[in-house]
Design an enzyme around this catalytic site. Sequence first.
Site, short mmCIF file in Angstrom:
data_model
loop_
_atom_site.label_atom_id
_atom_site.label_comp_id
_atom_site.label_asym_id
_atom_site.label_seq_id
_atom_site.Cartn_x
_atom_site.Cartn_y
_atom_site.Cartn_z
N LYS A 191 30.35 84.63 74.76
CA LYS A 191 29.60 84.23 75.90
C LYS A 191 28.13 84.51 75.67
CE LYS A 191 28.93 83.82 80.74
NZ LYS A 191 29.51 84.40 82.00
N LYS A 244 31.13 79.96 74.74
CA LYS A 244 30.18 79.21 75.56
C LYS A 244 28.70 79.88 75.37
CE LYS A 244 29.48 79.90 80.61
NZ LYS A 244 29.76 80.51 81.58
C1 PBG Z 1 29.87 83.76 85.10
C2 PBG Z 1 29.43 82.36 84.84
C3 PBG Z 1 28.31 81.63 84.39
C4 PBG Z 1 28.85 80.42 83.98
C5 PBG Z 1 30.15 80.34 84.30
N1 PBG Z 1 30.51 81.44 84.75
C6 PBG Z 1 26.80 81.98 84.34
C7 PBG Z 1 26.20 83.25 84.00
O1 PBG Z 1 26.62 83.94 83.18
O2 PBG Z 1 25.27 83.23 84.70
C8 PBG Z 1 27.77 79.28 83.65
C9 PBG Z 1 28.33 78.03 83.62
C10 PBG Z 1 27.41 76.80 83.24
O3 PBG Z 1 26.13 77.25 83.05
O4 PBG Z 1 27.71 75.75 83.64
N2 PBG Z 1 30.53 83.95 86.27
#
Ligand code: PBG
Length: 321
Positions: A191, A244
């Site tokens: 991520k 991601k």
């Molecule tokens: C963290 C989380 C995030 C997303 C999903 N789970 C965001 C972050 O790290 O701020 C992002 C999902 C998206 O942008 O669609 N709980």
Amino acid sequence: MFRTRRLRKSEGIRRLVRETKLSIDDLIYPVFIEEGKNIEAEIVSMPGIKRFSLDRISKELDEILFLNIPAVMLFGIPSNKDDQGTETWNDNGIIQQAIRFIKKKYPSLYVISDVCFCEYTSHGHCGVIQDDDVDNDATLLNIAKQVISHANAGVDMVAPSGMMDGTISMVRESLDNTGYVNLPIMAYSVKYESAFYGPFRDAADSSPTFGDRKTYQMDPSNRDEALREATFDDQEGADILMVKPALSYLDIVRDLKNNFDRPIACYNVSGEYAMIKSAAEKGWIDGEKVMMESLLSMKRAGADIIITYFAKEAAKFLLKS
Ligand code: PBG
């Protein structure tokens, strides 16, 4: 002469030689559930996506089921936040209520829970703060509590997204020790610290109030490190490995596909959705075609599973074609 165009001559032959196909079976739809009553709120930067309270969610779930989308991924928006995000392991918290409700009324819908703290902490970071940074090992203890609480509520799969080291070992061990040996883990393995999460943070009210997530999410410059991250999660017992965001990281999706014998998922995030939606609204691109082409590109890169806000629209397109 080699004539590659022979196999492109008509739709019949194009269908026969087509290498990649997108199916409704590949899709997971993210759902935002807000604590409270009578809430059905449009998310401005994500046209078509709403935050629902539980009493208003049935219409949405009926549609998901009707479209034959196999799974949802739940994000909770609690009314109370604190510095540890203790609501995340409250057995009566919004996510736990949502899991129980959905598994009771829609038993065939596969329910995945995002396991994180950023929507639940007053500071918006993904764990416990110590000396202005997220404390890895203190956070792991809270992740264990959160995961058990989701499991007790009846979730089908957990998806830890906080990028703390040792998460998957901790989650696997906690689940095994409480009898949930058959509950799978989808790891947010790779991520990135990405600006593409902007609209989600508005939707989920989860922006950090100070600093950024650079000490735990990955540097977008790094590719070898992605393999390292995925290797740890693989060895620690993740059942599915996720990358991601998706579109700017398709090289990483392919790397994981080539290197790991696990299903690979990618998360087509909020900013990617917003870009296509806004350009389509202006009439600058054909939104439906660009949506299908970008989802297809994720599959071609190697994703077996795609988490996407386009799931409903893509399913509608696939049903009619
Ligand atoms: C963290 C989380 C995030 C997303 C999903 N789970 C965001 C972050 O790290 O701020 C992002 C999902 C998206 O942008 O669609 N709980």
